[in-house]
Each structure stands twice: as structure tokens, then as C-alpha cells.
Design a protein around this motif. Structure first.
Motif, PDB file in Angstrom:
ATOM      1  N   ALA A  56       0.828  -1.209   0.000  1.00  0.00           N
ATOM      2  CA  ALA A  56       0.000   0.000   0.000  1.00  0.00           C
ATOM      3  C   ALA A  56       0.862   1.259   0.000  1.00  0.00           C
ATOM      4  O   ALA A  56       1.727   1.419  -0.850  1.00  0.00           O
ATOM      5  N   GLN A 132       1.878   5.865  -7.246  1.00  0.00           N
ATOM      6  CA  GLN A 132       1.412   4.599  -6.680  1.00  0.00           C
ATOM      7  C   GLN A 132       0.402   4.837  -5.561  1.00  0.00           C
ATOM      8  O   GLN A 132      -0.580   4.091  -5.424  1.00  0.00           O
ATOM      9  N   ALA A 133       0.630   5.872  -4.766  1.00  0.00           N
ATOM     10  CA  ALA A 133      -0.300   6.182  -3.684  1.00  0.00           C
ATOM     11  C   ALA A 133      -1.663   6.587  -4.240  1.00  0.00           C
ATOM     12  O   ALA A 133      -2.706   6.168  -3.721  1.00  0.00           O
ATOM     13  N   ASP A 135      -2.924   5.701  -7.123  1.00  0.00           N
ATOM     14  CA  ASP A 135      -3.544   4.479  -7.636  1.00  0.00           C
ATOM     15  C   ASP A 135      -4.170   3.678  -6.506  1.00  0.00           C
ATOM     16  O   ASP A 135      -5.279   3.141  -6.638  1.00  0.00           O
ATOM     17  N   HIS A 136      -3.457   3.593  -5.389  1.00  0.00           N
ATOM     18  CA  HIS A 136      -3.961   2.832  -4.243  1.00  0.00           C
ATOM     19  C   HIS A 136      -5.232   3.475  -3.688  1.00  0.00           C
ATOM     20  O   HIS A 136      -6.210   2.769  -3.369  1.00  0.00           O
ATOM     21  N   ARG A 139      -8.140   2.672  -6.023  1.00  0.00           N
ATOM     22  CA  ARG A 139      -8.612   1.285  -5.915  1.00  0.00           C
ATOM     23  C   ARG A 139      -9.507   1.097  -4.691  1.00  0.00           C
ATOM     24  O   ARG A 139     -10.410   0.254  -4.695  1.00  0.00           O
ATOM     25  N   HIS A 140      -9.270   1.884  -3.652  1.00  0.00           N
ATOM     26  CA  HIS A 140     -10.055   1.750  -2.426  1.00  0.00           C
ATOM     27  C   HIS A 140     -11.136   2.829  -2.311  1.00  0.00           C
ATOM     28  O   HIS A 140     -11.695   3.036  -1.228  1.00  0.00           O
TER      29      HIS A 140
END
Length: 223
Positions: A56, A132-133, A135-136, A139-140
Motif C-alpha cells: 500500500a 502509486q499512492a 492508484d492505491h 482502488r479503495h
């Protein structure tokens, strides 16, 4: 730590010094400031190695904490006179940035009717980790409420969201640093408009270098 304990006692703040209070912390000095907020200052911190793969949001550290307060000037004076923090920047007369080391800010204070938490900020390693953060978060189903934006004070790139508990959280990288306090200016960066970049009061635009304005949910950041 001992000198600070003496200063706090002179200010009648009744500090409490504890040895080995938590794993990895040799000493902890606790006190309650004049507005009723408890501070815990630690010495001899030793990080605990990760026991499993980090997934994550792989943050470097807790970068800073921002608090609401009715009087940012009085609060900043207390932190400077008693705790030894230095003022790095102001946004007009309602938001002050203070540093305890070479990084631009470790504590912020924003004008508000009552004292409360404003936001928590976690430092990332760089732009790829910011992507990346984001994207994370997507996704949530955690909406980005503001950002990416390049701030003026501190010049960090940042995004904001609310965690499941409703707290406002900032993720950032590339915060200004004042490695040599004697020079009185922050390390030169290509995005600085002032050369050299010194502590200042930001009035009006552009206190943010680029990026969209905050969502209505982040009205306290409105330009």
C-alpha cells in the motif's frame, strides 16, 4: 531534554519525564500546553525493522502535524520561546509553518475557533511513489480532495484525502530544507521564485505554484 524540562517547569507546565516508556524510545517528556494539548517529546528513538513486506502506502515517516488554534501567533510564540521551534513561513496571519530541524515544517497552526486536529502529513519517497499512492487510493474508493498541487510554503508536492476515520491526510514529497540555519535560506530548488528562498509571509496568489484548487470539502484551504 533536561534543558527543555527546566524551561517547561519555569513556565509552570509540570512536565513528566519517563525512561523507556515504549519499545525503541529511551526517554519521553510529556506536558500539556496552555491550550490543553498534550505534547510528547521523545529522545533516543530507534526504528523497528519491518517484519513483513510493506504494501500500500510505503511512507518514509510522519512528516508533520497541523493543528487548528484560535490564535496562531500566540501558539507560534509559545512553541518558539519554550520548545525552540523556528517559524518558516506564514500564509497571511492565519496559517503558520514551524520547523524543529532542517525540514521546512514539522508543526503547522491554522486559525480556527477551537483547538483540534487539522491534518496529518506523511512523506513519500518521490513522484513515482506519489503516483502509486494515488492508484492505491483510487482502488479503495478514497477520493483525492486536493492535488496534486505544488505548495508555495515549503514547495512540497501534495495530495489530500480523508481516511476511513474522517481525518484529513496529506501525502507529500520534495519539502524545502534549511540545512544550514546560519545561512537563513532554504536549499535552492528549480521551482523557487525567490532566490534565495527565505522565510516569508505569503499573501494572496500564488501561494500554490500549480494545481487545481481544493474541493469544497477542503474549504479551509480555499484560495
Amino acid at each position: 531534554m533536561a534543558a527543555l524540562e527546566v524551561t517547561l517547569k519555569r513556565a509552570d507546565l509540570r512536565p513528566e519525564l519517563r525512561s523507556d516508556p515504549l519499545p525503541g524510545i529511551s526517554r519521553l517528556l510529556s506536558f500539556i500546553d496552555p491550550e490543553g494539548t498534550r505534547f510528547e517529546l521523545i529522545q533516543g528513538w530507534t526504528p523497528t525493522p519491518a517484519q513483513e513486506r510493506i504494501g500500500a502506502l510505503a511512507v518514509i515517516k510522519l512528516g508533520h502535524v497541523a493543528l487548528r488554534t484560535p490564535d496562531p501567533l500566540a501558539t507560534s510564540n509559545f512553541c518558539a520561546d519554550v520548545m525552540g521551534l523556528r517559524v518558516s513561513d506564514w500564509v497571511e496571519d492565519r496559517f503558520v509553518f514551524m520547523r524543529s530541524g532542517y525540514e521546512h515544517h514539522t508543526l503547522n497552526f491554522a486559525r480556527a475557533p477551537v483547538r483540534s486536529l487539522h491534518h496529518l502529513a506523511f512523506e513519500l519517497r518521490g513522484p513515482s511513489h506519489m503516483q502509486q499512492a494515488c492508484d492505491h487510493l483510487a482502488r479503495h474508493k478514497l477520493d483525492i480532495l486536493w492535488g496534486p498541487v505544488r505548495h508555495g510554503p515549503g514547495h512540497n508536492t501534495a495530495v489530500y484525502h480523508r481516511n476511513p476515520d474522517g481525518h484529513l491526510v496529506e501525502l507529500f514529497h520534495d519539502l524545502d530544507r534549511m540545512i544550514d540555519e546560519e545561512l537563513g535560506y532554504f536549499d535552492p530548488r528549480p521551482w523557487h521564485r525567490d532566490r534565495p528562498q527565505r522565510p516569508k509571509v505569503w499573501v494572496g496568489l500564488p501561494r500554490d505554484v500549480w494545481g487545481l484548487p481544493p474541493s469544497p470539502e477542503c474549504v479551509e484551504f480555499a484560495r
